[in-house]
Design a protein around this motif. Structure first.
Motif, PDB file in Angstrom:
ATOM      1  N   ASP A   1       0.824  -1.210   0.000  1.00 39.32           N
ATOM      2  CA  ASP A   1       0.000   0.000   0.000  1.00 39.32           C
ATOM      3  C   ASP A   1       0.858   1.261   0.000  1.00 39.32           C
ATOM      4  O   ASP A   1       0.588   2.212  -0.734  1.00 39.32           O
TER       5      ASP A   1
ATOM      6  N   LEU B   1     -11.305   5.478  -8.551  1.00 39.11           N
ATOM      7  CA  LEU B   1     -11.382   5.079  -7.141  1.00 39.11           C
ATOM      8  C   LEU B   1     -12.172   3.793  -6.940  1.00 39.11           C
ATOM      9  O   LEU B   1     -11.861   3.006  -6.044  1.00 39.11           O
ATOM     10  N   ALA B   2     -13.151   3.545  -7.770  1.00 37.12           N
ATOM     11  CA  ALA B   2     -13.963   2.335  -7.634  1.00 37.12           C
ATOM     12  C   ALA B   2     -13.167   1.080  -7.976  1.00 37.12           C
ATOM     13  O   ALA B   2     -13.538  -0.023  -7.589  1.00 37.12           O
ATOM     14  N   LYS B   3     -12.072   1.230  -8.705  1.00 33.44           N
ATOM     15  CA  LYS B   3     -11.288   0.067  -9.118  1.00 33.44           C
ATOM     16  C   LYS B   3     -10.031  -0.149  -8.271  1.00 33.44           C
ATOM     17  O   LYS B   3      -9.330  -1.134  -8.442  1.00 33.44           O
ATOM     18  N   ARG B   4      -9.758   0.773  -7.375  1.00 29.98           N
ATOM     19  CA  ARG B   4      -8.567   0.649  -6.528  1.00 29.98           C
ATOM     20  C   ARG B   4      -8.799  -0.371  -5.422  1.00 29.98           C
ATOM     21  O   ARG B   4      -9.926  -0.568  -4.961  1.00 29.98           O
ATOM     22  N   PRO B   5      -7.729  -0.999  -4.985  1.00 28.13           N
ATOM     23  CA  PRO B   5      -7.856  -1.939  -3.858  1.00 28.13           C
ATOM     24  C   PRO B   5      -8.336  -1.229  -2.588  1.00 28.13           C
ATOM     25  O   PRO B   5      -8.028  -0.062  -2.367  1.00 28.13           O
ATOM     26  N   THR B   6      -9.100  -1.955  -1.799  1.00 31.50           N
ATOM     27  CA  THR B   6      -9.546  -1.456  -0.495  1.00 31.50           C
ATOM     28  C   THR B   6      -8.829  -2.276   0.575  1.00 31.50           C
ATOM     29  O   THR B   6      -8.055  -3.182   0.266  1.00 31.50           O
ATOM     30  N   HIS B   7      -9.134  -1.979   1.831  1.00 36.73           N
ATOM     31  CA  HIS B   7      -8.529  -2.749   2.921  1.00 36.73           C
ATOM     32  C   HIS B   7      -8.953  -4.216   2.883  1.00 36.73           C
ATOM     33  O   HIS B   7      -8.243  -5.086   3.385  1.00 36.73           O
ATOM     34  N   ASP B   8     -10.097  -4.490   2.267  1.00 37.90           N
ATOM     35  CA  ASP B   8     -10.606  -5.859   2.177  1.00 37.90           C
ATOM     36  C   ASP B   8     -10.072  -6.623   0.965  1.00 37.90           C
ATOM     37  O   ASP B   8     -10.287  -7.830   0.852  1.00 37.90           O
ATOM     38  N   THR B   9      -9.394  -5.939   0.073  1.00 35.54           N
ATOM     39  CA  THR B   9      -8.854  -6.571  -1.131  1.00 35.54           C
ATOM     40  C   THR B   9      -7.714  -7.509  -0.739  1.00 35.54           C
ATOM     41  O   THR B   9      -6.852  -7.132   0.053  1.00 35.54           O
TER      42      THR B   9
ATOM     43  N   ALA C   1      -3.898  -6.444  -4.532  1.00 35.50           N
ATOM     44  CA  ALA C   1      -3.269  -5.145  -4.277  1.00 35.50           C
ATOM     45  C   ALA C   1      -1.864  -5.111  -4.887  1.00 35.50           C
ATOM     46  O   ALA C   1      -1.437  -4.086  -5.435  1.00 35.50           O
TER      47      ALA C   1
ATOM     48  N   TYR D   1      -2.203  -4.670  -8.618  1.00 37.26           N
ATOM     49  CA  TYR D   1      -2.544  -3.274  -8.884  1.00 37.26           C
ATOM     50  C   TYR D   1      -1.293  -2.398  -8.797  1.00 37.26           C
ATOM     51  O   TYR D   1      -1.052  -1.552  -9.663  1.00 37.26           O
TER      52      TYR D   1
END
Length: 121
Positions: A42, A81-89, A94, A97
């Motif tokens: 990250d 932003l909708a395609k970026r990794p989140t904390h749950d990804t 990640a 990405y």
């Protein structure tokens, strides 16, 4: 002269440091999934995203070169932003990405520097 006045006279790409960007890209592309923590992934992704956004805000936007325009389209899809990794990804997604962002940044830097990138490859 005020700071805002000084900034108006700067070139849009005046703060781009190619060596720093290349080092950031190399750091991400040199990462190994099995040896990288999610926090490392990250952190390095954000570092490269900052450079990529800086490159895109400069002279690349003004080009009519179709290869550069293709790179910009690919990059904007990555930056969505909708395609970026989140904390749950999952970490592997990640990591993938981060690798894609680094590759786009490398290509954007190559075009910014006057060379050719490897759009899509």
């Amino acid at each position: 002269m005020k700071v805002t006045e000084e900034r108006r006279h700067e070139r849009p790409d005046a703060s781009i440091e190619p060596e720093v960007i290349a080092d950031a890209v190399d750091d991400v592309l040199g990462m190994e999934l099995g040896r990288s923590t999610r926090a490392d992934i990250d952190r390095q992704t954000v570092r490269v995203l900052v450079h990529l956004n800086l490159l895109l805000s400069g002279r690349l936007q003004a080009t009519r070169d179709e290869e550069v325009r293709a790179l910009i389209r690919v990059t904007f899809r990555l930056l969505d932003l909708a395609k970026r990794p989140t904390h749950d990804t999952p970490a592997f997604e990640a990591f993938a990405y981060a690798q894609q962002v680094a590759a786009c940044t490398r290509d954007a830097l190559a075009y910014w520097w006057g060379g050719k990138g490897t759009v899509g490859g």
